[in-house]
Design an enzyme around this catalytic site. Structure first.
Site, short mmCIF file in Angstrom:
data_model
loop_
_atom_site.label_atom_id
_atom_site.label_comp_id
_atom_site.label_asym_id
_atom_site.label_seq_id
_atom_site.Cartn_x
_atom_site.Cartn_y
_atom_site.Cartn_z
N SER A 65 0.83 -1.20 0.00
CA SER A 65 0.00 0.00 0.00
C SER A 65 0.86 1.26 0.00
CB SER A 65 -0.97 -0.03 1.18
OG SER A 65 -1.94 0.99 1.08
N ASP A 75 -3.19 6.59 -3.32
CA ASP A 75 -1.93 6.04 -2.83
C ASP A 75 -1.46 4.98 -3.84
OD1 ASP A 75 -3.79 4.05 -2.22
OD2 ASP A 75 -2.79 3.49 -0.36
N ASP A 81 -1.39 1.76 -4.27
CA ASP A 81 -2.24 0.66 -4.72
C ASP A 81 -3.69 1.10 -4.92
OD1 ASP A 81 -2.74 0.88 -1.96
OD2 ASP A 81 -3.33 -1.23 -1.82
N ASP A 108 -6.11 2.15 -3.06
CA ASP A 108 -7.25 1.87 -2.18
C ASP A 108 -7.55 3.04 -1.25
OD1 ASP A 108 -5.09 1.57 -0.44
OD2 ASP A 108 -5.80 -0.31 0.44
#
Length: 563
Positions: free
Chosen positions: A162, A316, A318, A320
């Site tokens: 992440s 961000d 990734d 999410d």
């Protein structure tokens, strides 16, 4: 080797390191470990190498509800191909032994080795007899979460860290079936961890690998695009009359999918931040690829100023999570807090739900460290409200969920599509809100003022203490428990709640909550993903400025108590 090395356990560490190196299929991490072993032996022992080996072989990465997450490197306390192979085989054994659906979908982002870890997982799980689908390229985490439900598989794996530092990577697990595509929660995490430990007792070279897994086609990604685009109505303004938006992917994998979603829903294509738009696991323009961190959005804000943008949105790495900045004067922008975005999206969701389902019950939810403002929204619209523990694994499981969020930039705007936070669908919801406001001659800033007038002037803040020694976290929490303050920031403490033994249906958690005069509160907990103690401050007052002044006073008082 120095005399007495065996007595202090170094010989056992060296034996474990050599054994690990023998089974490591990665040339880079094997060479890294062999160099440490060489430096820790012989006539001239490098104590730094000895210390590094001791740390790397002092245990193994704990597999929990957040899966695995750590720095890349050799050894069981790092993320590497051996650890990932063990995790994949352990998860496969868990699915087999518990009689769950023996199918899995695997996704990965643009971080270093994410694609390698994903292919290793696919080969090992297929070798154990699972039906395996690998996503076709580096894609956002929400696409993987969507795929678990869309394909009806038993589990999903996302290789991502992440918004962690560049040298980190991780392994996140979702479950299908009755879990409906949510992330794992206890006791399943412990069961998977035990299965991984059993695999780790052997040698990964003994595991059968197979390459006849399925690689998903573009239709799967298109299904996510179509389903997400359908979560908003047609824009009230044509593309050339919509607010100007700047978008950054923060060197992550969000852009291509977000671009397709925005276009499918009828929104104008944003102006991008070219330096950050392509996936790059080195994250060259940010020291920490987290939109919450100071400086992370500097390039996107500069781009916003240059083009006269009405909004700056950031995913961000990734995709999410979502961050939003709005103009604050002619030459500057203000990044909204996760709570402010949560208020706006929650209000939007409650209005839409009440208008479309007047006779149906629904629930708004937020993590306990998020602002209590959302409960006011729920009350106003006749909806239920639910606090959850931190993490979307809890938020996503709330029955009858209409909208859920957590202050760390995570938003779930349509649980029928994804049972996890989704920075792309949240960005789309914000575009829909911004365009609808613009059609009425209003802005996001105007909507924040309207929220304060309608529900109260709320403010929130955060204090974080990063530690090098993890034992400091326990010491800080113990000190707070042993000496509860009678006041904070000039406000009397009206109640202290310690979640360590479980409270009001919550399982035991390392959380302290202080309720204060006037409706303010302070919550302290260790971070679940970083070596930090985090303090969450929430206030409500007559005006936003008064509420913020209370936040500042509380932060000044709390900071030395957790440092």
């Amino acid at each position: 080797m120095t005399e007495g090395a065996s007595a202090d356990g170094l010989e056992a560490v060296l034996t474990a390191a050599r054994s690990w190196s023998e089974q490591d299929p990665d040339d880079e991490t094997r060479a890294e470990l062999d160099a440490l072993v060489a430096a820790a032996t012989g006539d001239s022992v490098d104590e730094t190498a000895v210390g590094s080996l001791r740390e790397r072989f002092s245990g193994r990465l704990a597999f929990g509800t957040a899966g695995l997450r750590a720095e890349l490197g050799a050894g069981p306390q790092r993320m590497n191909r051996v650890v990932v192979t063990q995790a994949a085989a352990g998860l496969a054994r868990f699915l087999i032994d518990t009689g769950r659906d023996r199918s899995v979908v695997i996704g990965y982002d643009g971080r270093v080795n994410s694609d390698v870890f994903a292919r290793d997982s696919a080969e090992v799980m297929r070798g154990l007899g699972l039906e395996v689908t690998l996503l076709p390229s580096a894609l956002p985490t929400p696409v993987l979460a969507f795929a678990v439900r869309h394909l009806g598989v038993g589990a999903g794996v996302m290789v991502t860290a992440s918004h962690n530092p560049p040298r980190d990577n991780g392994y996140k697990v979702y479950l299908g079936g009755e879990d409906d595509g949510s992330q794992i929660v206890p006791p399943v995490d412990g069961e998977i961890a035990a299965a991984i430990d059993a695999i780790a007792a052997g040698d990964v070279r003994d595991l059968v690998r197979a390459t006849d897994y399925t690689v998903a086609g573009d239709a799967l990604v298109q299904a996510y695009v179509d389903a997400t685009a359908a979560t908003v109505p047609a824009p009230r303004l044509p593309a050339d009359a919509q607010p100007t938006v700047v978008y950054t992917a923060m060197h992550g994998v969000g852009w291509e999918t977000a671009r397709a979603v925005f276009a499918a829903a009828g929104f104008a294509e944003p102006v991008v931040v070219p330096e950050q738009i392509e996936p790059d696991g080195a994250f060259p323009t940010v020291s920490f690829p987290n939109p919450e961190e100071p400086g992370a959005m500097d390039l996107s804000v500069a781009r916003g100023v240059a083009v006269g943008a009405d909004l700056v949105i950031a995913n961000d790495p990734d995709a999410d999570r979502l961050a939003l900045a709005i103009p604050d004067g002619a030459e500057s922008f203000r990044r909204l807090s996760g709570n402010e975005v949560g208020w706006l999206l929650g209000w939007r969701a409650a209005e839409a739900f009440a208008a479309g389902s007047p006779d149906t019950s629904g629930t708004l939810a937020a993590s306990i460290v998020s602002s209590p403002a959302l409960s006011r929204v729920a009350e106003r619209y006749g909806l239920e409200y639910r606090d959850t523990l931190t993490g979307f694994k809890w938020v996503s499981r709330v029955p009858g969920l209409v909208f859920g969020y957590e202050e760390a930039l995570g938003y779930l705007v349509d649980p029928t599509v994804v049972r996890d936070k989704d920075g792309i669908s949240a960005a789309l919801a914000l575009l829909d809100l911004a365009v609808s406001l613009a059609a009425d001659g209003r802005t996001i800033a105007d909507q924040l003022d309207a929220f304060a007038a309608e529900f109260g002037a709320f403010a929130s803040g955060q204090v974080s203490t990063r530690v090098d020694d993890l034992s400091r976290i326990g010491a800080i929490m113990a000190a707070l428990r042993s000496s509860a303050p009678s006041s904070l920031g000039g406000l009397g403490v009206t109640g202290v709640t310690d979640y360590s033994d479980g409270v009001a249906g919550f399982p035991p958690s390392d959380i302290l909550r202080y309720d204060l005069e006037g409706g303010a509160r302070v919550i302290v907990r260790p971070s679940g993903t970083e070596p930090k103690v985090k303090v969450y401050i929430d206030t409500v007052a007559g005006t936003p400025a008064q509420a913020q002044a209370l936040v500042d006073a509380l932060a000044a008082d709390v900071r030395p108590r957790v440092s």
